[in-house]
Design an enzyme around this catalytic site. Sequence first.
Site, short mmCIF file in Angstrom:
data_model
loop_
_atom_site.label_atom_id
_atom_site.label_comp_id
_atom_site.label_asym_id
_atom_site.label_seq_id
_atom_site.Cartn_x
_atom_site.Cartn_y
_atom_site.Cartn_z
N VAL A 148 0.83 -1.26 0.16
CA VAL A 148 -0.05 -0.16 -0.09
C VAL A 148 0.94 1.28 -0.11
O VAL A 148 0.73 2.28 -0.64
CB VAL A 148 -0.85 -0.19 1.17
CG1 VAL A 148 -1.77 1.37 1.38
CG2 VAL A 148 -1.76 -1.20 1.14
N SER A 157 1.33 -2.19 9.67
CA SER A 157 0.24 -2.83 10.38
C SER A 157 0.81 -2.96 11.71
O SER A 157 0.08 -3.61 12.36
CB SER A 157 -0.39 -4.06 9.88
OG SER A 157 0.50 -5.02 9.67
N LYS A 204 -5.20 -0.76 11.47
CA LYS A 204 -6.44 -0.94 12.27
C LYS A 204 -5.88 -0.91 13.74
O LYS A 204 -6.74 -0.91 14.66
CB LYS A 204 -7.26 -2.17 11.85
CG LYS A 204 -7.91 -1.98 10.67
CD LYS A 204 -8.61 -3.27 10.21
CE LYS A 204 -7.69 -4.24 9.62
NZ LYS A 204 -7.20 -4.16 8.20
N VAL A 208 -11.90 0.25 7.13
CA VAL A 208 -12.91 -0.67 6.99
C VAL A 208 -13.36 -0.34 5.65
O VAL A 208 -13.50 0.68 5.26
CB VAL A 208 -14.14 -0.30 7.98
CG1 VAL A 208 -15.32 -1.08 7.74
CG2 VAL A 208 -13.79 -0.37 9.44
N ALA A 222 -11.71 -0.90 2.95
CA ALA A 222 -10.72 -0.02 2.13
C ALA A 222 -11.17 1.31 1.59
O ALA A 222 -11.28 2.08 2.41
CB ALA A 222 -10.16 -1.11 0.90
N LEU A 258 -13.63 2.12 0.26
CA LEU A 258 -15.25 2.45 0.29
C LEU A 258 -15.50 3.64 1.36
O LEU A 258 -15.01 3.28 2.34
CB LEU A 258 -16.07 1.19 0.33
CG LEU A 258 -16.00 0.04 -0.53
CD1 LEU A 258 -16.78 -1.13 0.02
CD2 LEU A 258 -16.49 0.41 -1.88
N GLY A 267 -2.27 -12.52 -4.05
CA GLY A 267 -2.03 -11.21 -3.37
C GLY A 267 -3.28 -10.79 -2.46
O GLY A 267 -3.42 -9.52 -1.83
N ASP A 272 -9.04 -10.13 11.63
CA ASP A 272 -8.99 -8.91 10.63
C ASP A 272 -10.62 -8.41 10.59
O ASP A 272 -10.76 -7.16 10.84
CB ASP A 272 -8.28 -9.18 9.42
CG ASP A 272 -8.58 -8.27 8.30
OD1 ASP A 272 -7.99 -7.09 8.84
OD2 ASP A 272 -9.27 -8.25 7.52
N LYS A 306 -12.27 -4.67 12.12
CA LYS A 306 -12.99 -3.88 11.37
C LYS A 306 -14.49 -3.74 12.01
O LYS A 306 -14.96 -2.50 12.05
CB LYS A 306 -13.42 -4.28 9.75
CG LYS A 306 -11.89 -4.23 9.35
CD LYS A 306 -12.12 -5.11 7.85
CE LYS A 306 -11.02 -5.04 7.04
NZ LYS A 306 -10.90 -6.09 5.85
N GLY A 320 -7.02 -4.72 -1.85
CA GLY A 320 -6.32 -4.09 -2.91
C GLY A 320 -5.45 -2.91 -2.87
O GLY A 320 -6.05 -2.05 -2.23
#
Length: 819
Positions: free
Chosen positions: A476, A556, A579, A609, A611, A613, A664, A678, A682, A797
């Site tokens: 990222v 992370s 997170k 949460v 990504a 969106l 990936g 994970d 979220k 992604g």
Amino acid sequence: MRVLKFGGSSLASVQRFAEVATIVQQQSSTDSICLVLSAPQGVTNTLVELTDLAYLGSDFAPLLQQLAQRYQQLLADAAAQFATVELTAARQVVEQQLQQLNAQLTGISLLRHCPDHIKAQLLGLGEQFSVALMVALLKAADIAAQALDAVQLVKSSGDYLNATADISASEQTLQSAVASSSARVYVIAGFVSSNAQGETCLLGRNGSDYSGAIVAASLRADACEIWTDVDGVYSADPRQVKNAKLIDRLSYDEAMELSYFGAKVLHPKTIGPLARYQIPCYIKNTLNPSAPGTCIDNDGEGDALVKGISSLEHLTLITVSGPGLKGVVGMASRVFASMARSQISVSLITQSSSEFSISFCVPQLHLSAAKRALQQEFELELQTGLLRPLNIQSDMAIVSLVGDGMRQHQGVAAKFFASLAQARVNVVAIAQDSSERSISAVIEQAACKNAVKVCHENFFSHIPSIDIFLVGCGVVGSELLQQIHRQQAFLHSRQVKLTVYGIANSKNLLLQPDGIDLQHWAEQLSGAKHQFSLPVLADFVRQQHLTNPVLVDCTSAEAVAGQYADFLAAGFHVVTPNKKANTASYSYYQKLRQLAQQNRRRFLYETTVGAGLPVIDTLQGLLNAGDELLAFEGILSGSLSYIFGELEAGSSLSDVTNKARDKGFTEPDPRDDLSGMDVARKLLILAREAGMTLELSDVEVEAVLPAGFATDCSTEAFLAQLPQLDAEFAKRIAQAKAEGKVLRYIGEIVDGKCKVAIKALQVDHPLAKVKDGENALAIHTRYYQPIPFVLRGYGAGAAVTSAGVFSDLMRTLGWQQQV
Ligand code: ADP
Ligand code: ASP
Ligand code: MG
């Protein structure tokens, strides 16, 4: 007649003297000229040091030797560059000065005493050298120049070191000197003058500008030109503010305010005599003579609201307060009379409207004298408690906004103070002159440069900036750097300056004062010396005067998330897809929000949460509008969305896990996804966002894998054992299918409880269609019912996550632009 004053910076070398001669030659063809000269650059400072050394009884001989060498070098250079130059008179001046200096400094050293009238004689010698050398050079250029004696002709009164001009006396002396001569070019020393008794008096440090104005006023010159090393007066000190703007016109009043509040380009007393006789003043650059410069006159209003920002440092704010001030006539005048008697200049005054206190600024250097004067004046009041003990705040500075146009406009002060708040500067006192031409704030000196820079950015450069420090350059992080690199030019055209100043991984921290070249960051990072730490970054931000620093955490790591509180407190925004901070203890969660608010910084985590969106923002928007979360269900993991979709299509668990890993979609160790933690994190973030006071341990988690399955082994060993579960999963899928259902990994919030589990959904359930790495969130609220608000799209992604981080980055500008 035109008066041309050249400052020390224009007289730093023989080359510069020659450039001045060229300017004089050009102008003298049309006008008669009076040149007013400073000492060659640095000479006055050397003279100050010499008297200080002598006063302390220290050995001044080596420094005197250096001064002698500087003079000799200038003479030697003049002889070398101008074959016909006649330097006998200049050499005599040097010889006399060195003798005088030696004798008087020895006297000072023996007596350990340096009366001001002697000091005035010594500090003014540099100007007289400049006159001797300039006259010789002008003559060599065939310009018949006549030297005038400033000590005799420029008259003043008051302090020996900081005298005030006596224009009517100077008028007589200067006019008769000029009347009795036929020269076209006169040369006179700046800085020096004499009082009615004929004793040498100085016009204050940097006072040659004032000399220029006195000479221009006394001779009723057509213009006074102040030649220096910048193209004119700028909207802020160009040495401090890179993109300061050149001002073409200023009114006398504006110029007076700017210089009074610290714009060093003009001595504060310069404008008074010029305004009195309406003589236009031009600020010009010796290094760029064809530039038009700044014109100061009475027509000089222009249309800008704010013309400039200046700052005055090394001040102390003194507050006199107590019941004895209230309603008692004459107290304020006693305060200021005591300052005047001690020759202390007061630069800003404020009084509380209850008349309970008066505060004012004096130069730090004069603090003890000011205290002594006040204590003497108010001895009785202080003893009887009518006045409180004096309140002294040292290391203060004044930042001022100047412009005639401010008086017709509202909101300038609001913008000024909002800018100071944005620079995280505490305002100690405020003053506005009644003409509304200037507004000043007293602030701590340490914050002064930053304050000027932020105010300047808000008032003059309309390009707000985002100053990025990225930690974590995995998938990222690197994608984000690529996106930033691609968008920088576009955003600049949209008036936003996006700069990455720092990039860190677990080993190194790369910092670049001009911003990192995003094409080659990886090579540079591997060779970088620093290590990621708040003190190093905070230091960098301070040194570079960055106004909008943002920590972007693309790790992370819990260790980085644990530092957000300190980063917010130090003035950084925090933007992250990590997170760990929002799922740490509830008290830390709350602390981050409080710190962000207190420090007027933003903590943005939209990508934690769904990504890219817009989940968090949408939820916050609804809650702000009075909505309430009733229930939630969603598919929150891109990798599990893919895995369950493929299982439904007939793949085995082991096959699909390997495939997801190869693409990936999963974490490097797929157990991190299959454990369900994970998704649990979220869900907790959503629940907390909706106002629930929950801890991570309150989330009920049913992992995808059975409890205890292959936990203590390597990733490869785990993947090798995974086929053992294939049959069991195939069975569950078949069973669901028989009931007309599909399996999905769902996070839900129902009745205030969070639960993560594999659920069998009817095929017509909205979440049953969600697969292939897609996320979907159904948010049931008071406003959205019975049909929930649904968000759906890729929830994992690198590209979409980085784009989400990018959009959070842009939101750090939100309130900055409103300033
Ligand atoms: P000189 O030797 O010519 O008298 P000074 O050093 O006294 O020169 O004054 C020129 C300097 O004033 C500039 O180099 C600049 O750094 C500083 N300065 C401070 N504020 C301003 C401003 N608002 N506009 C222009 N120059 C400024
Ligand atoms: N030479 C003097 C000073 O340095 C006066 C001036 O340059 O304006 O203060
Ligand atoms: Mg100057």
